[in-house]
Write an enzyme that holds these catalytic residues in place. Structure first.
Site, PDB file in Angstrom:
ATOM      1  N   HIS A 135      20.808   3.978  25.307  1.00 24.98           N
ATOM      2  CA  HIS A 135      19.426   5.199  25.263  1.00 24.98           C
ATOM      3  C   HIS A 135      19.910   6.017  26.203  1.00 24.98           C
ATOM      4  O   HIS A 135      18.883   6.559  27.305  1.00 24.98           O
ATOM      5  CB  HIS A 135      17.631   4.492  26.139  1.00 24.98           C
ATOM      6  CG  HIS A 135      16.847   3.197  25.729  1.00 24.98           C
ATOM      7  ND1 HIS A 135      17.535   3.637  23.812  1.00 24.98           N
ATOM      8  CD2 HIS A 135      15.659   2.320  25.508  1.00 24.98           C
ATOM      9  CE1 HIS A 135      16.474   2.212  23.489  1.00 24.98           C
ATOM     10  NE2 HIS A 135      15.914   1.677  23.546  1.00 24.98           N
ATOM     11  N   HIS A 206       9.515   5.466  22.257  1.00 29.57           N
ATOM     12  CA  HIS A 206       9.429   4.146  22.624  1.00 29.57           C
ATOM     13  C   HIS A 206       8.130   2.928  22.863  1.00 29.57           C
ATOM     14  O   HIS A 206       8.298   3.309  24.036  1.00 29.57           O
ATOM     15  CB  HIS A 206      10.927   4.468  23.736  1.00 29.57           C
ATOM     16  CG  HIS A 206      11.884   2.903  23.270  1.00 29.57           C
ATOM     17  ND1 HIS A 206      10.465   2.094  23.539  1.00 29.57           N
ATOM     18  CD2 HIS A 206      12.697   2.578  23.695  1.00 29.57           C
ATOM     19  CE1 HIS A 206      11.910   0.611  23.681  1.00 29.57           C
ATOM     20  NE2 HIS A 206      12.509   1.105  23.328  1.00 29.57           N
ATOM     21  N   GLU A 343      10.692   2.590  16.882  1.00 27.35           N
ATOM     22  CA  GLU A 343      11.454   3.252  16.861  1.00 27.35           C
ATOM     23  C   GLU A 343      12.110   4.168  15.690  1.00 27.35           C
ATOM     24  O   GLU A 343      13.629   3.767  15.252  1.00 27.35           O
ATOM     25  CB  GLU A 343      12.869   3.164  18.086  1.00 27.35           C
ATOM     26  CG  GLU A 343      11.864   2.407  19.188  1.00 27.35           C
ATOM     27  CD  GLU A 343      12.234   1.235  19.699  1.00 27.35           C
ATOM     28  OE1 GLU A 343      13.957   1.800  20.567  1.00 27.35           O
ATOM     29  OE2 GLU A 343      12.824   0.271  19.981  1.00 27.35           O
TER      30      GLU A 343
END
Length: 379
Positions: A135, A206, A343
């Site tokens: 991420h 998210h 996601e």
């Protein structure tokens, strides 16, 4: 005289109570206080933005990490439920690092050992998850402050400039995240970005969805449907192996509505590697935003979430690392598997897989990604 004194006292009490009540800060429908989000982080002002549509659906967003903090939708009985996990204040988001509701970037999901080569140049990123870059690194976009501008009651624009070299990524990247709450109870998220050097980009949301509005309950009864014939398997460090395998005949097959709990504990190598479901599915929708790519439904609340995207993949993560140690909004404990994340994205580690959909963005090009979370009820 006594009556007059009593009357004066009564009036004084009424005035005091009225004054106290008027000074109390109004709460959002989900019980949030805006003042708990109005502070400074990294020298930038943070706030809470409230979106509402004609159906009284409410979405609260903070510009710290571009996070969706709460989503109030009606269940099958018309009772409003908050269906995402999050915290009551910026201080809690800082104190308890998480991805709750965040607009993830510069690269969502994992890059193998934090390394990739672009135009003959190798870049080394932070290794913040089992030796990989996850991420966007430990200071990815979820920990940055976007500039927030509320366009109207139903639309919010968030902008952020990720500077060249930030978390090891090349190029100054101008990012925009536009969130629109539509009158058909959908959150339409549009990501855009431009760069001054060749780079890689993969943004996503998210949010951790709990469609019961009750994180004391896990996701085992939720019905999950994924419009995907294939998925990308992972090793024991959650890194994709480079393969694309069929879901046919495996617990990874969610092409028809299936209760998560009937599959998530099966004796299957990929489930063991992911500690449950934490995988990318290769969508059959092939970028068609008008096709449903995933559906999540709670039979208990009747709330249905349909997902649409122009992206080729969707990471489905079932809260396997929630363990009851975190308390979120309203001091609610977030228990094991109390949510599902959906996601939309490029595949994990795409910068190192030449045959996968490219995540490369070059000067003069425009990155555009779209995800729609649409809510309804089944009675």
């Amino acid at each position: 005289m006594k009556k007059l004194v009593f009357l004066v006292c009564a009036v004084a009490i009424m005035i005091a109570c009225t004054s106290k009540k008027s000074n109390e800060e109004p709460l959002t429908e989900s019980g949030l206080k805006k003042s708990n989000f109005q502070t400074e982080v990294q020298g930038e002002k943070t706030d809470l933005f409230v979106l509402k549509n004609k159906n009284d659906m409410e979405v609260c967003v903070t510009n710290f990490g571009g996070r969706i903090v709460s989503v109030m939708v009606p269940d099958k009985n018309g009772v409003m439920k908050d269906v995402v996990l999050g915290f009551d204040s910026i201080q809690d988001y800082i104190k308890y690092p998480s991805d709750f509701g965040a607009s993830i970037g510069r690269y969502a999901n994992r890059i193998d050992h934090g390394r990739f080569t672009l135009d003959g140049v190798e870049y080394q990123l932070p290794q913040n998850n089992y030796g990989h870059c996850l991420h966007g690194g430990p200071q990815g976009f979820q920990y940055r402050v976007y500039k927030g501008t509320q366009i109207n009651d139903q639309e919010l624009k968030l902008t952020y400039l990720a500077k060249d070299g930030e978390e090891g990524f090349p190029g100054n990247l101008n990012c925009t995240v536009t969130m629109k709450l539509t009158d058909d109870n959908a959150i339409d998220i549009h990501y855009e970005a431009e760069t001054d050097q060749p780079t890689v980009v993969n943004m996503t949301n998210h949010s951790y969805f709990n469609l019961d509005g009750d994180p004391s309950k896990d996701n085992s009864d939720y019905l999950l449907t994924l419009n995907a014939d294939y998925y990308t398997p992972v090793d024991s460090t959650f890194m994709t192996t480079g393969e694309i395998l069929p879901v046919e005949g495996t617990p990874m097959d969610f092409r028809i509505p299936t209760a998560i709990g009937t599959r998530i504990n099966q004796d299957f190598e990929q489930i063991k590697n992911g500690k449950g479901f934490d995988h990318n599915w290769v969508l059959n929708t092939k970028g068609d935003i008008n096709q449903v790519c995933a559906t999540l439904e709670s039979p208990a609340s009747g709330i249905v979430l349909d997902v649409y995207t122009n992206e080729p993949g969707i990471q489905t993560y079932c809260g396997n690392f929630l363990d009851g140690t975190l308390s979120g909004k309203n001091h609610t404990v977030y228990n094991f598997r109390a949510s599902v994340c959906l996601e939309t994205q490029k595949y994990p580690n795409s910068p190192n897989e030449k045959d996968w959909p490219s995540a490369v963005l070059r000067p003069g090009e425009k990155y555009e990604s779209r995800c729609i979370y649409k809510f309804s009820v089944r009675k």
